[in-house]
Structure formats: C-alpha cells, structure tokens
Write a protein that holds these residues in place. Structure first.
Motif, PDB file in Angstrom:
ATOM      1  N   ASP A  13      -9.657 -14.230   6.922  1.00 19.97           N
ATOM      2  CA  ASP A  13      -9.844 -12.773   6.912  1.00 19.97           C
ATOM      3  C   ASP A  13      -9.947 -12.221   8.332  1.00 19.97           C
ATOM      4  O   ASP A  13      -9.277 -11.240   8.674  1.00 19.97           O
ATOM      5  CB  ASP A  13     -11.112 -12.441   6.115  1.00 19.97           C
ATOM      6  CG  ASP A  13     -11.062 -11.031   5.558  1.00 19.97           C
ATOM      7  OD1 ASP A  13      -9.936 -10.490   5.414  1.00 19.97           O
ATOM      8  OD2 ASP A  13     -12.129 -10.474   5.274  1.00 19.97           O
ATOM      9  N   TYR A  45      -1.894 -14.835   1.160  1.00 17.72           N
ATOM     10  CA  TYR A  45      -2.941 -13.884   1.540  1.00 17.72           C
ATOM     11  C   TYR A  45      -2.341 -12.710   2.314  1.00 17.72           C
ATOM     12  O   TYR A  45      -2.653 -11.542   2.055  1.00 17.72           O
ATOM     13  CB  TYR A  45      -3.980 -14.606   2.390  1.00 17.72           C
ATOM     14  CG  TYR A  45      -5.059 -13.715   2.970  1.00 17.72           C
ATOM     15  CD1 TYR A  45      -6.208 -13.410   2.247  1.00 17.72           C
ATOM     16  CD2 TYR A  45      -4.912 -13.185   4.252  1.00 17.72           C
ATOM     17  CE1 TYR A  45      -7.193 -12.604   2.782  1.00 17.72           C
ATOM     18  CE2 TYR A  45      -5.892 -12.369   4.784  1.00 17.72           C
ATOM     19  CZ  TYR A  45      -7.025 -12.079   4.051  1.00 17.72           C
ATOM     20  OH  TYR A  45      -7.988 -11.283   4.582  1.00 17.72           O
ATOM     21  N   ASN A  48      -0.360 -10.444   0.023  1.00 18.08           N
ATOM     22  CA  ASN A  48      -1.282  -9.608  -0.754  1.00 18.08           C
ATOM     23  C   ASN A  48      -1.836  -8.473   0.089  1.00 18.08           C
ATOM     24  O   ASN A  48      -1.953  -7.337  -0.376  1.00 18.08           O
ATOM     25  CB  ASN A  48      -2.449 -10.450  -1.286  1.00 18.08           C
ATOM     26  CG  ASN A  48      -2.077 -11.216  -2.540  1.00 18.08           C
ATOM     27  OD1 ASN A  48      -1.110 -10.873  -3.207  1.00 18.08           O
ATOM     28  ND2 ASN A  48      -2.839 -12.240  -2.856  1.00 18.08           N
ATOM     29  N   LEU A  49      -2.165  -8.847   1.331  1.00 22.02           N
ATOM     30  CA  LEU A  49      -2.743  -7.853   2.241  1.00 22.02           C
ATOM     31  C   LEU A  49      -1.747  -6.723   2.490  1.00 22.02           C
ATOM     32  O   LEU A  49      -2.102  -5.542   2.446  1.00 22.02           O
ATOM     33  CB  LEU A  49      -3.111  -8.545   3.558  1.00 22.02           C
ATOM     34  CG  LEU A  49      -4.238  -7.913   4.365  1.00 22.02           C
ATOM     35  CD1 LEU A  49      -5.557  -8.088   3.634  1.00 22.02           C
ATOM     36  CD2 LEU A  49      -4.318  -8.576   5.735  1.00 22.02           C
ATOM     37  N   GLU A  51       0.680  -5.864   0.587  1.00 19.84           N
ATOM     38  CA  GLU A  51       0.836  -5.148  -0.679  1.00 19.84           C
ATOM     39  C   GLU A  51      -0.294  -4.135  -0.862  1.00 19.84           C
ATOM     40  O   GLU A  51      -0.064  -2.969  -1.205  1.00 19.84           O
ATOM     41  CB  GLU A  51       0.827  -6.165  -1.830  1.00 19.84           C
ATOM     42  CG  GLU A  51       1.288  -5.602  -3.156  1.00 19.84           C
ATOM     43  CD  GLU A  51       2.774  -5.303  -3.154  1.00 19.84           C
ATOM     44  OE1 GLU A  51       3.160  -4.347  -3.842  1.00 19.84           O
ATOM     45  OE2 GLU A  51       3.531  -5.997  -2.457  1.00 19.84           O
ATOM     46  N   GLU A  52      -1.505  -4.601  -0.590  1.00 18.64           N
ATOM     47  CA  GLU A  52      -2.684  -3.734  -0.703  1.00 18.64           C
ATOM     48  C   GLU A  52      -2.576  -2.543   0.238  1.00 18.64           C
ATOM     49  O   GLU A  52      -2.867  -1.403  -0.132  1.00 18.64           O
ATOM     50  CB  GLU A  52      -3.955  -4.535  -0.360  1.00 18.64           C
ATOM     51  CG  GLU A  52      -4.433  -5.460  -1.469  1.00 18.64           C
ATOM     52  CD  GLU A  52      -4.874  -4.704  -2.716  1.00 18.64           C
ATOM     53  OE1 GLU A  52      -5.632  -3.736  -2.570  1.00 18.64           O
ATOM     54  OE2 GLU A  52      -4.422  -5.067  -3.813  1.00 18.64           O
ATOM     55  N   LYS A  53      -2.131  -2.848   1.447  1.00 16.45           N
ATOM     56  CA  LYS A  53      -2.016  -1.812   2.463  1.00 16.45           C
ATOM     57  C   LYS A  53      -1.004  -0.757   2.026  1.00 16.45           C
ATOM     58  O   LYS A  53      -1.230   0.446   2.166  1.00 16.45           O
ATOM     59  CB  LYS A  53      -1.582  -2.447   3.788  1.00 16.45           C
ATOM     60  CG  LYS A  53      -2.131  -1.722   4.998  1.00 16.45           C
ATOM     61  CD  LYS A  53      -1.827  -2.513   6.240  1.00 16.45           C
ATOM     62  CE  LYS A  53      -2.146  -1.718   7.488  1.00 16.45           C
ATOM     63  NZ  LYS A  53      -1.753  -2.429   8.707  1.00 16.45           N
ATOM     64  N   LYS A  54       0.116  -1.249   1.494  1.00  9.25           N
ATOM     65  CA  LYS A  54       1.170  -0.347   1.040  1.00  9.25           C
ATOM     66  C   LYS A  54       0.645   0.564  -0.076  1.00  9.25           C
ATOM     67  O   LYS A  54       0.868   1.766  -0.095  1.00  9.25           O
ATOM     68  CB  LYS A  54       2.364  -1.166   0.539  1.00  9.25           C
ATOM     69  CG  LYS A  54       3.692  -0.631   1.050  1.00  9.25           C
ATOM     70  CD  LYS A  54       4.844  -1.259   0.322  1.00  9.25           C
ATOM     71  CE  LYS A  54       5.151  -2.680   0.795  1.00  9.25           C
ATOM     72  NZ  LYS A  54       6.145  -3.358  -0.039  1.00  9.25           N
ATOM     73  N   LYS A  55      -0.077  -0.080  -0.996  1.00  6.96           N
ATOM     74  CA  LYS A  55      -0.629   0.663  -2.132  1.00  6.96           C
ATOM     75  C   LYS A  55      -1.609   1.726  -1.648  1.00  6.96           C
ATOM     76  O   LYS A  55      -1.596   2.863  -2.118  1.00  6.96           O
ATOM     77  CB  LYS A  55      -1.344  -0.322  -3.069  1.00  6.96           C
ATOM     78  CG  LYS A  55      -0.859  -0.223  -4.511  1.00  6.96           C
ATOM     79  CD  LYS A  55      -1.685  -1.117  -5.402  1.00  6.96           C
ATOM     80  CE  LYS A  55      -1.054  -2.481  -5.612  1.00  6.96           C
ATOM     81  NZ  LYS A  55      -1.915  -3.401  -6.353  1.00  6.96           N
ATOM     82  N   GLU A  56      -2.423   1.313  -0.678  1.00  4.86           N
ATOM     83  CA  GLU A  56      -3.434   2.226  -0.141  1.00  4.86           C
ATOM     84  C   GLU A  56      -2.767   3.421   0.541  1.00  4.86           C
ATOM     85  O   GLU A  56      -3.175   4.562   0.341  1.00  4.86           O
ATOM     86  CB  GLU A  56      -4.302   1.468   0.863  1.00  4.86           C
ATOM     87  CG  GLU A  56      -5.687   2.048   1.025  1.00  4.86           C
ATOM     88  CD  GLU A  56      -6.540   1.132   1.890  1.00  4.86           C
ATOM     89  OE1 GLU A  56      -6.713   1.453   3.069  1.00  4.86           O
ATOM     90  OE2 GLU A  56      -7.001   0.091   1.385  1.00  4.86           O
ATOM     91  N   GLU A  57      -1.735   3.126   1.316  1.00  3.84           N
ATOM     92  CA  GLU A  57      -1.011   4.199   2.000  1.00  3.84           C
ATOM     93  C   GLU A  57      -0.396   5.169   0.997  1.00  3.84           C
ATOM     94  O   GLU A  57      -0.435   6.375   1.186  1.00  3.84           O
ATOM     95  CB  GLU A  57       0.085   3.599   2.880  1.00  3.84           C
ATOM     96  CG  GLU A  57      -0.395   3.363   4.296  1.00  3.84           C
ATOM     97  CD  GLU A  57       0.594   2.538   5.096  1.00  3.84           C
ATOM     98  OE1 GLU A  57       1.782   2.535   4.741  1.00  3.84           O
ATOM     99  OE2 GLU A  57       0.159   1.902   6.067  1.00  3.84           O
ATOM    100  N   ASN A  59      -1.452   5.714  -2.027  1.00  5.43           N
ATOM    101  CA  ASN A  59      -2.547   6.487  -2.618  1.00  5.43           C
ATOM    102  C   ASN A  59      -2.995   7.604  -1.695  1.00  5.43           C
ATOM    103  O   ASN A  59      -3.229   8.724  -2.130  1.00  5.43           O
ATOM    104  CB  ASN A  59      -3.743   5.573  -2.915  1.00  5.43           C
ATOM    105  CG  ASN A  59      -3.523   4.755  -4.171  1.00  5.43           C
ATOM    106  OD1 ASN A  59      -2.630   5.052  -4.962  1.00  5.43           O
ATOM    107  ND2 ASN A  59      -4.323   3.734  -4.346  1.00  5.43           N
TER     108      ASN A  59
END
Ligand SMILES: [Zn+2]
Length: 122
Positions: A13, A45, A48-49, A51-57, A59
């Motif tokens: 992390d 990892y 995923n990170l 992917e999460e970042k993309k999703k957050e952006e 949103n």
C-alpha cells in the motif's frame, strides 16, 4: 534487505502510494523481483487501484455535474427562448386586442354616423 511475503504485502500500500521511504521501496521492489506470488498480487493490486481511481473520478465528475451551482448554457438559452416566446405571444395578444378595440370603435362610430344619416333622412 530481505523481507518476507507478509511484510511485502503490508508494504504494498505504501509502496504504490509513492510515499514510501527509499529503503521500503528498495526492499519491496527487491522482493517483488524475486517472489512471483507477490508480484502477481502486486499487479492485481495495482489494477484494482487504477480501477478504483477511475471509478472515483467518474463519481466525482457525475457529482460535480449534478451539484453544479452554475446553470449550463443550454438551460439559459432554453429559458431565454421560452421567455422570448412568451413575450412574443403577449405582444401578439396585445396587438389583437388593440386591433379589435379599433374595429369595435369603428363599428360604434359607423353606427353613430348611420344613425345620424337615418335621422337626417327622416
Ligand atoms: Zn513474496
């Protein structure tokens, strides 16, 4: 410095956040180079990170659009259009009303004139 898989996992992390100290980066990088399972874990990892970042952006973008205090140009031009249409309708109505009252006035006047003519004929 040799680290175990557990330590490597714990440090992943920090390692990926680019906030790790040079020693941690070095240790994790070394471990990832030599340990295949940790390398697999790390690439997953990272994926995923991302992917999460993309999703957050996404949103954030949606949120910003929905909560925007600025009215979009489209809405403004739409309301201007509606307003000018309203004004035009009102102008037409007032034109019709004034034309109608002119006609009514003319009829009344004509009636008076005809009455006068009638009376003269009598
Ligand atoms: Zn390992």
């Amino acid at each position: 410095m040799e680290i175990t898989c557990d330590i490597a996992m714990d440090l992943v992390d920090i390692y990926s956040s680019s906030m790790a100290s040079p020693d941690t980066v070095k240790a994790v990088r070394e471990h990832l180079r030599t340990c295949r399972s940790c390398r697999d874990f790390y690439s997953e990892y990272k994926a995923n990170l991302a992917e999460e970042k993309k999703k957050e952006e996404k949103n954030n973008r949606t949120f910003r659009t929905e909560s925007s205090p600025y009215v979009s140009e489209e809405i403004i031009s739409e309301s201007v259009k509606r307003l000018s249409k309203k004004l035009r309708t009102r102008r037409i109505v007032s034109n019709v009303v004034s034309i109608f009252s002119v006609i009514v006035g003319f009829i009344v006047l004509a009636k008076d004139i005809f009455d006068l003519i009638d009376e003269k004929d009598k």
